[in-house]
Design an enzyme around this catalytic site. Sequence first.
Site, short mmCIF file in Angstrom:
data_model
loop_
_atom_site.label_atom_id
_atom_site.label_comp_id
_atom_site.label_asym_id
_atom_site.label_seq_id
_atom_site.Cartn_x
_atom_site.Cartn_y
_atom_site.Cartn_z
N GLU A 23 -2.95 -9.68 -3.70
CA GLU A 23 -2.70 -8.33 -2.79
C GLU A 23 -4.35 -7.53 -3.46
O GLU A 23 -3.93 -8.05 -4.88
CB GLU A 23 -2.64 -6.96 -3.59
N HIS B 294 -1.48 -11.18 6.07
CA HIS B 294 -0.62 -10.35 6.23
C HIS B 294 -0.34 -9.96 7.76
O HIS B 294 0.51 -10.38 8.36
CB HIS B 294 0.12 -9.28 5.64
N ASP C 59 -3.78 -6.17 7.93
CA ASP C 59 -4.41 -6.06 6.75
C ASP C 59 -4.29 -7.71 6.29
O ASP C 59 -3.40 -8.80 6.84
CB ASP C 59 -3.80 -5.76 5.49
ZN LIG Z 1 0.38 -6.32 3.39
#
Ligand SMILES: [Zn+2]
Length: 231
Positions: free
Chosen positions: A101, A139, A149
Amino acid sequence: MLREYPLEDSVGLSYPTDWVGTTNFSMRRPNFIVIHHTAQNSCEQTLKTFTLTRTQVSSHYVVCRDGTVHHMLNDLLRAHHAGVSRWGNATDLNSSSIGIEIDNNGSEPFSEAQMNSLLQLLERLKKAYSIPQTNFIGHADVAPGRKVDPSRFFSWKNLAERGFGYWYDTTNVNVPADFNPVQALRIIGYNISKPEIAIQSYKIHFVPQDTINIINETDKKILFDLVKKYQ
Ligand SMILES: [Zn+2]
């Protein structure tokens, strides 16, 4: 303990008389990297979200704006970052991937420090687990329509130049008349059950400057070139 019965397996079957326990095993190794942006405003916020039990979301790594990398879960364990997902024949990417992330709200550029840290991390992971070059994805790639994203600000070209994913060169590319761009998306890895949303995810990744989700002549050249690299 592992040699002993009773143990219940994940599908709830039990074979009391036939059980022969073995301890010859190891943890599973990740084979994909799935990159995200957090859609949050600070690393602190993300670290909190990923450690609150009630959220049940997590990722293996969080890369902050200043380049700090937080490792949150052993690479060999299954984090909850991808959700319902598919890439090629791989379903449930949580089971086979490492989730990274990047702290970013989704409508701003990614910082240089952050990208440098990410590239270093990818280098280490690729080497440690022999992750194929095709298996560095976003993603949005594995959950088209549901996720967008990392955003169009993310440079997959930059990653591909370092050996994480592939990029294209359309110089002198001649596309045959019978070329099927949607099949090409499928070969690259996209779930094409709804072609229009697969096209959206392809554009975010490979043609971020183009926000019209229609395959044009340039896209055909791009896909014709990419398919040779991803197949
Ligand atoms: Zn994501």
